[in-house]
Design an enzyme around this catalytic site. Structure first.
Site, mmCIF file in Angstrom:
data_model
loop_
_atom_site.group_PDB
_atom_site.id
_atom_site.type_symbol
_atom_site.label_atom_id
_atom_site.label_comp_id
_atom_site.label_asym_id
_atom_site.label_seq_id
_atom_site.Cartn_x
_atom_site.Cartn_y
_atom_site.Cartn_z
ATOM 1 N N ASP A 156 0.859 -1.176 0.000
ATOM 2 C CA ASP A 156 0.000 0.000 0.000
ATOM 3 C C ASP A 156 0.899 1.231 0.000
ATOM 4 O O ASP A 156 1.549 1.532 1.005
ATOM 5 C CB ASP A 156 -0.901 0.011 1.247
ATOM 6 C CG ASP A 156 -1.973 -1.082 1.200
ATOM 7 O OD1 ASP A 156 -1.722 -2.143 0.588
ATOM 8 O OD2 ASP A 156 -3.062 -0.868 1.768
ATOM 9 N N LYS A 219 -6.885 3.371 -3.631
ATOM 10 C CA LYS A 219 -7.305 3.371 -2.226
ATOM 11 C C LYS A 219 -7.508 4.805 -1.779
ATOM 12 O O LYS A 219 -6.712 5.691 -2.123
ATOM 13 C CB LYS A 219 -6.212 2.675 -1.414
ATOM 14 C CG LYS A 219 -6.418 2.654 0.090
ATOM 15 C CD LYS A 219 -5.335 1.791 0.772
ATOM 16 C CE LYS A 219 -5.317 1.987 2.276
ATOM 17 N NZ LYS A 219 -4.231 1.262 2.940
ATOM 18 N N LYS A 255 -10.208 0.292 -2.730
ATOM 19 C CA LYS A 255 -10.151 0.067 -1.291
ATOM 20 C C LYS A 255 -10.439 1.355 -0.534
ATOM 21 O O LYS A 255 -9.578 2.230 -0.440
ATOM 22 C CB LYS A 255 -8.762 -0.467 -0.888
ATOM 23 C CG LYS A 255 -8.611 -0.678 0.618
ATOM 24 C CD LYS A 255 -7.252 -1.275 0.979
ATOM 25 C CE LYS A 255 -7.045 -1.283 2.490
ATOM 26 N NZ LYS A 255 -5.712 -1.751 2.881
#
Lengths: 319, 478
Positions: A156, A219, A255
């Site tokens: 991430d 995300k 996400k």
């Protein structure tokens, strides 16, 4: 905009040729009307999900959780506890699905890997000088390689919001490309920190920028700022992945992270996925919740559906 | 785990509303039978189930009701505005308290989704009463002189598409300005007006101030023709509106007419596409398209036609049609068999004239009156589906190349009730809006209503305004 996949792919490689062409492309994306976007998100929030649909949604949501601990105070013990919980979220009911992943800092990846070994639960690691991203590219890449070497299945990364806001899109693009390369086989989630990007137009541009650079997931946020995932910014990103696949044939996951704490909220996000990007995204390969406290509420609601009674916080684990 | 995210049925409970087997007329504060004893049945459009039997007012009943309203007018108009406001505020609060019951009732009688009655109709109904309650003691500051006087007895005829909301649009300003009312609800949707009669009693409204006469067209005609009616307010079809205009011509009656429409929804190539798609859906599929200000003509800039149509078709495929009491239903039933037949024949005509028809895969319930959301592409100004009001979930798509052409096509209609503009360019919104001949022009939104905003038409869409400060004028001697 071109509509055939081959000509689109060609056009999209051209747009990253220079800062100018990238800017023209991103600023040529359709605008976002704030009032309309938020109204649509709110209206999908009124879908009434009951009985069998609710049971399905709860299990689906559990399977999509990236169970997260991102504290300065994280210890191996804490991470092992988290891993155990990811594998068996509900100790009283072994039919509860496992979560998608545990999400930790790079130095905890090895511990997390060991904790979830053999369970199918993945290990995700925030890297690239999370959460601020204020470090030299070399440092960020080292951070990524460190996590990958320790066994991370997913990375991430945070984007350089400063570069994005000052219009240096190519710098952001190049960084994502470099991180993607450093990630190797690990899937890359690109975090925009939507709360800092401030406008919906920026969020749409960032989404396309991330996807052009090869993100496997886009995300919303780190969970470390005031405004994190919202139904509206997630809806917008779902529109972006939907349109990106229509143009290029490439599917990208979404996400939302931070601030999703209740089953009710999680179900609303699943409705957004179902009615915006579509059922193709309704698996944990394409949609995740970045959350730490959500899981317990999902489990309590799951117990409620199974027994007809509400339990309480003592009937789920604290970690 | 199932293989897909199927929403389980989530029906709103019917038990919150108690529908009596029969209802009378509401005259002078009492429910009473029709003088000639006639009744009619009202059915639920989604199931064809008979909901109740309702008295059908005739000419004699109209005379009784107008007489009651005339007697009540003497005291009601003499009340201080602040006193009238108290009654209106009370009515507004009771509507809020009973909103769930009224929403379910309206959905049963009209066929529209509970989502719309719950989230759009009822909040607006209460808001209209609150808004005009606020005006009742401030009429001297409304711009119609220091002491504007009411007209007398208002004869009001309302349609079936928004039964309770149209009642609120008519009754709230009439009462706030000191008039008394005889209202005829539509024959297919009389129930919410009769429940409103009960609310008037609950609020202690003086007898005769509000009278409700369910009935057919002949009842409305008798009401409009009654010599002791001072003001006629009608919302409905253009044909009936024209008949009313002829009937009251030469009398001293004041009249407002809110009639048909064929609203243009103009999408420029720089529009926020995703929100425009939502606005197009809201514009034509809200209340199954049975909305006089529906955006039933989509004018798309040629350069984005294909892209927009793809998005629109994908979006229509997610619309959920079915039981209107299910909270997840987006598209409910058509109000009546007659209306369904009319939609069907216009759509057939569209196909026969060469327009291309498209609907998403959509299963229609076996009982009740249903019509799938429908798009017509390859439509030109010469097609019937681009000119006639269909009053159903049918959208005609046309294209344009320049802003001037968009304006010319949008204005090329005998109607002029509403229009929409979609563009990210503020100056274009203002420039185009100023050239559109329509009572309401929405920009980057559609079908938004507010009691403070006047509503009404150009050309065959009628005359007069309802809502806002302007809406007071229709009920004052100015």
């Amino acid at each position: 905009m071109p509509t055939t996949a081959s000509s689109a792919a060609h056009a999209l490689t051209d747009v990253t040729a220079s800062d100018g062409s990238l800017r023209r492309f991103l600023h040529g994306l359709p605008g976002v009307d704030t009032v309309g976007l938020e109204a649509r998100a709110a209206s999908l929030g009124t879908r009434s999900i009951k009985t069998t649909a609710k049971a399905y949604a709860i299990d689906l949501a559990i399977s999509m959780v990236d169970l997260t601990t991102l504290e300065g105070a994280d210890t191996p013990g804490k991470v092992r506890a988290l891993g155990a919980k990811a594998v068996h979220p509900d100790p009283t009911d072994r039919t509860a699905p496992t979560t998608a992943a545990v999400c930790v800092y790079p130095d905890m990846v090895a511990t997390a890997k060991a904790a979830v070994a053999g369970s199918g639960v993945l290990v995700a690691s925030v890297a690239t000088a999370f959460p601020a991203g204020r470090a030299a590219l070399d440092v960020k890449l080292a951070d990524v390689r460190d996590a990958v070497a320790a066994g991370a299945d997913e990375i991430d990364m945070v984007i350089d919001r400063g570069a994005f806001l000052s219009g240096r899109y190519l710098k952001v693009y190049d960084e994502i490309v470099a991180v993607k390369e450093a990630s190797g086989a690990a899937r890359l989630k690109v975090i925009f920190e939507t709360g800092e990007l401030s406008t919906y137009d920026n969020i749409r541009r960032a989404s396309w920028l991330g996807m052009l650079a090869g993100a496997d997931f886009i995300k919303t946020s780190t969970g470390k700022v005031a405004v994190n995932a919202t139904p509206a910014n997630t809806l917008l990103m779902l529109e972006a992945v939907r349109d990106f696949r229509a143009q290029t044939g490439v599917q990208v996951g979404v996400k939302p992270a931070g601030g999703i704490r209740t089953t009710k909220d999680a179900v609303k996000f699943l409705v957004l996925v179902n009615e915006t990007a579509g059922a193709d995204w309704l698996t944990n390969h394409w949609f995740r919740f970045g959350a730490s406290s959500l899981l317990n509420d999902l489990l309590m609601q799951r117990q409620k559906l199974a027994t007809g009674r509400y339990s309480g916080p003592d009937y789920v684990t604290v970690d | 785990m199932a293989s897909a995210f199927e929403y389980a049925p989530a029906p709103e409970s019917r038990s919150v509303v108690d529908i009596a087997p029969s209802y009378g007329l509401f005259i002078d504060g009492e429910f009473t039978e029709a003088a000639d004893g006639r009744v009619f049945k009202t059915v639920s459009p989604s199931t064809e189930e008979v909901l109740s039997e309702v008295a059908r007012a005739g000419a004699e009943d109209v005379d009784r009701a107008v007489g009651a309203a005339r007697r009540a007018f003497v005291k009601w108009s003499a009340l201080p505005g602040s006193e009238r406001a108290k009654y209106l505020f009370r009515i507004a609060r009771i509507i809020q308290e009973r909103s769930r019951e009224l929403a379910v009732l309206e959905t049963l009688d009209n066929g529209k989704p509970i989502k719309e009655t719950r989230d759009a109709d009822l909040p607006l109904v209460a808001a209209h009463f609150f808004y005009y309650a606020g005006w009742a003691d401030k009429l001297g500051h409304a711009g119609f002189g220091t002491d504007p006087r009411p007209l007398g007895v208002a004869g009001q005829v309302i349609p079936w598409n928004f039964p309770l909301l149209m009642l609120a649009w008519k009754i709230a300003p009439a009462l706030a300005t000191g008039n008394t009312v005889v209202l005829k609800p539509a024959e297919t949707t009389p129930l919410s007006a009769l429940f409103f009669a009960d609310i008037c009693r609950q609020a202690g409204l003086p007898r005769g101030v509000v009278n409700i006469l369910p009935g057919y067209g002949d009842t409305g005609a008798a009401l409009v023709a009654h010599p002791d009616v001072n003001k006629v307010a009608f919302t409905g079809s253009t044909a009936v509106g024209k008949a009313i205009a002829r009937q009251v011509a030469g009398t001293r009656k004041k009249v407002t007419l809110e009639l048909g429409g064929k609203g243009a929804n103009i999408v420029f190539d720089d529009a926020p596409i995703d929100q425009a798609v939502e606005g197009i859906v809201t514009g034509i599929f809200f209340n199954q398209g049975q909305v006089c200000c529906a955006g039933s003509r989509l004018l798309v800039q040629e350069s984005i036609h294909d892209e927009l149509l793809d998005s629109l078709k994908r979006r229509l495929s997610t619309l959920r049609l079915g039981d209107p009491l299910d909270k997840n239903t987006d598209i409910g039933a058509i109000n009546s068999a007659e209306q369904l037949a009319r939609i069907g024949s216009l759509v057939e005509q569209g196909e026969a004239e060469g327009a291309e028809r498209w609907s998403p895969a959509c299963e229609l319930p076996s009982a009740g009156y249903w019509f799938a959301p429908t798009l017509f592409t390859n439509v030109t100004q010469a097609h019937t589906v681009a000119r006639d009001e269909i009053f159903g979930p049918v959208l005609s798509v046309l294209t344009f190349r320049t802003p001037d052409e968009a304006v010319a096509k949008a204005n090329n209609t005998q109607y002029g009730l509403s229009a929409g503009i979609w563009t990210e360019k503020g100056s274009r919104i203002l420039a185009v809006a100023n050239k559109l001949r329509a009572g309401v022009v929405w920009s980057n939104t559609f079908n938004k209503f507010d009691p403070t905003s006047p509503f009404g038409g150009y050309k065959e869409s009628g005359h007069g305004r309802e809502g806002g400060r302007h809406g007071l004028e229709a009920y004052l001697d100015v």
